[in-house]
Design a protein around this motif. Structure first.
Motif, mmCIF file in Angstrom:
data_model
loop_
_atom_site.group_PDB
_atom_site.id
_atom_site.type_symbol
_atom_site.label_atom_id
_atom_site.label_comp_id
_atom_site.label_asym_id
_atom_site.label_seq_id
_atom_site.Cartn_x
_atom_site.Cartn_y
_atom_site.Cartn_z
ATOM 1 N N PRO A 61 0.826 -1.209 0.000
ATOM 2 C CA PRO A 61 0.000 0.000 0.000
ATOM 3 C C PRO A 61 0.866 1.268 0.000
ATOM 4 O O PRO A 61 2.040 1.234 0.361
ATOM 5 C CB PRO A 61 -0.780 -0.120 1.306
ATOM 6 C CG PRO A 61 0.048 -0.993 2.171
ATOM 7 C CD PRO A 61 0.783 -1.921 1.280
ATOM 8 N N ARG A 63 2.245 4.629 1.413
ATOM 9 C CA ARG A 63 2.415 5.213 2.753
ATOM 10 C C ARG A 63 2.979 6.611 2.573
ATOM 11 O O ARG A 63 4.180 6.833 2.656
ATOM 12 C CB ARG A 63 3.342 4.360 3.625
ATOM 13 C CG ARG A 63 2.705 3.065 4.047
ATOM 14 C CD ARG A 63 3.389 2.433 5.250
ATOM 15 N NE ARG A 63 2.914 1.067 5.432
ATOM 16 C CZ ARG A 63 3.479 0.000 4.870
ATOM 17 N NH1 ARG A 63 4.531 0.136 4.099
ATOM 18 N NH2 ARG A 63 2.996 -1.194 5.089
ATOM 19 N N LEU B 36 7.316 4.777 -2.619
ATOM 20 C CA LEU B 36 6.025 5.393 -2.291
ATOM 21 C C LEU B 36 5.424 4.760 -1.037
ATOM 22 O O LEU B 36 4.687 5.402 -0.299
ATOM 23 C CB LEU B 36 5.044 5.231 -3.460
ATOM 24 C CG LEU B 36 5.360 6.043 -4.713
ATOM 25 C CD1 LEU B 36 4.419 5.652 -5.842
ATOM 26 C CD2 LEU B 36 5.254 7.526 -4.451
ATOM 27 N N ALA B 37 5.752 3.476 -0.818
ATOM 28 C CA ALA B 37 5.200 2.787 0.341
ATOM 29 C C ALA B 37 5.981 3.053 1.617
ATOM 30 O O ALA B 37 5.543 2.697 2.703
ATOM 31 C CB ALA B 37 5.156 1.279 0.069
ATOM 32 N N GLY B 39 6.754 5.958 2.935
ATOM 33 C CA GLY B 39 6.284 7.113 3.693
ATOM 34 C C GLY B 39 7.415 7.993 4.160
ATOM 35 O O GLY B 39 8.305 8.345 3.386
ATOM 36 N N ASP B 40 7.393 8.336 5.451
ATOM 37 C CA ASP B 40 8.416 9.228 6.013
ATOM 38 C C ASP B 40 9.713 8.489 6.320
ATOM 39 O O ASP B 40 10.675 9.090 6.774
ATOM 40 C CB ASP B 40 7.892 9.876 7.298
ATOM 41 C CG ASP B 40 6.742 10.825 7.001
ATOM 42 O OD1 ASP B 40 6.681 11.318 5.856
ATOM 43 O OD2 ASP B 40 5.912 11.047 7.895
#
Lengths: 400, 99
Positions: A61, A63, B36-37, B39-40
């Protein structure tokens, strides 16, 4: 010394001349094939995306750091992939059964709770459970209904037809109850999201014969009087009555043009022409769209994507669709060369993926590279002309 | 082949091969998806890999063609000057009065 200078001059001249003439041809060598609708190329990208929309979006997914955007990107990946598959199915009737299966898988993905979360959590109500209500929900319903409309054009009696009718009726009713725009989220109004809803009405009219002309033309008047800045760009954020809360931007203008090509080709063309005039730039054969004009500067955000030296990733990517739809081959070539340079395309085992874009990048690219000429999808509208002198550029029309 | 020309040739071929290999790794490992998965908490190695990939791509498509053209032009010039240098002394050599 004279010999050294002569060699330097020769090397610089050859280097510059080659850089100006060769790289964009290397990067853009498939541009004409894409423009003409080469089925083998489309198939490579579609195959890669099939894998992604089957498993990867669930297994890996997004994030982004925000549950809202994670959900919105999940929804957007399914939505754009479905548009790409649908456009391919229209262009390749012999492949329709498998491409329709791909579309249906994406529609199921869009209906998942996770995909609806960004809208449900912001409004405090489910967009599909509240169709009898009056609140906008246009960021979910407009985009969703565009896909349902394309599916309906392909097969009028399909498992989603009843949902398509219900969502269309809700959107039409909401537009008829306001003299302005529908809200994307509470207190936030994006004309480009409204454009997706209007595009979906065009597809519904095309597929079912139900007349939505009045709403489509009212939207054209609203956009032209309230939501375009002096250079013709679509204002990114407004209030519901059209008062501006942001400036006109490339990402919204070109995505809006793509959406409106399914309902109002004249307005769509007008937006594309204005955007190209104000934002297009070309360097050594690579074309790009700026996100903002110099007269109306602004910052970047999640909608613009990364902006480098004023050149917008979303703006340039979304412009590929209308440039193909309106037959603007030269601009398409320039933008495709840029996409091919920075998208990092990789062909492997009969599939293609753009390594720098991820699933949402591949989905958007498929939708834009297969965008259809408006006359093949938009319903005929009995209307006065905008008087903007279209086809000044001698662009190619016709079916691709 | 002179040593420095061999180095130049293999550098160009090496860069192209490196780019093609790295791009295939990026695609098969779905590096963009992972990015993209993440995150930070993007792993620094992943970020460096993507930046290096873009730099390699720009080098292969945008920079190398111009450099190759410049290098070939210089080789052509050197060859032309060599041919001219071989001809000039022959023409200029005085003939012997003794025949």
């Amino acid at each position: 010394m004279a010999s050294f200078l002569r060699k330097l001059a020769l090397a610089v001249t050859l280097g510059v001349a080659t850089t100006a003439t060769v790289p964009h041809r290397i990067a853009g060598w498939e541009a004409d094939s894409w423009f003409e609708g080469d089925a083998a190329l489309q198939d490579k990208l579609a195959k890669g995306l099939r894998e992604t929309t089957s498993d990867d979006l669930v297994e890996r997914p997004f994030r982004t750091g925000s549950a809202h955007f994670d959900s919105e990107w999940l929804f957007g990946s399914y939505m754009m992939a479905a548009m790409g598959y649908g456009q391919m199915a229209l262009a390749l009737p012999e492949r329709e059964p498998e491409l329709v299966r791909d579309m249906d898988r994406c529609i199921e993905g869009m209906l998942k709770e996770k995909s609806r979360y960004y809208d449900t959590s912001t409004w405090g109500e489910d967009p599909l459970a509240s169709l009898d209500g009056e609140r906008g929900h246009v960021a979910f319903l407009g985009y969703m209904n565009l896909v349902l409309g394309l599916r309906r054009v392909l097969s009028p009696k399909n498992p989603h037809a009843a949902l398509h009718d219900r969502v269309t009726a809700a959107l039409e009713r909401r537009f008829s109850h306001t003299s302005g725009f529908l809200e994307t989220f509470p207190g936030q109004t994006f004309p480009v999201d409204n454009a997706s809803a209007i595009g979906s009405l065009g597809l519904h009219q095309r597929a079912t014969g139900t007349d939505h002309t009045k709403t489509i033309l009212a939207f054209r008047a609203l956009v032209n009087t309230k939501a375009r800045q002096d250079d013709g760009l679509l204002v990114q954020i407004t209030q519901t009555d059209g008062r501006h809360r942001d400036v006109g931007r490339g990402s919204g203008t070109f995505l809006g043009s793509y959406f409106l090509s399914f309902a109002d080709p004249e307005l769509a063309r007008s937006l594309y022409d204005a955007g190209k005039r104000a934002l297009y730039t070309e360097h050594v054969g690579f074309g790009a769209m700026r996100e903002h004009t110099e007269a109306h500067p602004g910052g970047d955000d999640i909608d613009s994507g990364p902006v480098f030296l004023g050149l917008g990733v979303s703006s340039s990517g979304f412009a590929i669709g209308p440039s193909r739809a309106f037959g603007d081959r030269e601009t398409f070539r320039g933008l495709y060369a840029l996409l091919h340079l920075f998208g990092l395309p990789v062909d492997s085992s009969g599939t293609r993926t753009y390594a720098s874009g991820g699933p949402i990048g591949d989905a958007i690219v498929l939708a834009m590279l297969t965008a259809r000429p408006p006359e093949t999808l938009a319903p005929p509208l009995a209307t006065a002309s905008l008087g903007s002198g279209h086809d000044e550029t001698g662009n190619e029309g016709g079916v691709r | 082949m002179k040593k420095n020309r061999r180095v130049e040739l293999f550098t160009v071929l090496g860069l192209v091969t490196l780019y093609v290999g790295a791009a295939h790794v990026a695609a098969s490992e779905k590096v963009a998806n992972a990015l993209l998965a993440a995150g930070d908490h993007v792993p620094i190695a992943l970020l460096v890999f993507m930046v290096a990939l873009v730099v390699l791509r720009v080098a292969v498509v945008l920079v190398i063609p111009g450099m190759v053209a410049a290098r070939l032009g210089l080789l052509l010039l050197a060859w032309y000057e060599g041919v001219r240098a071989e001809k000039v002394p022959t023409r200029a050599a005085p003939s012997s009065p003794a025949g």
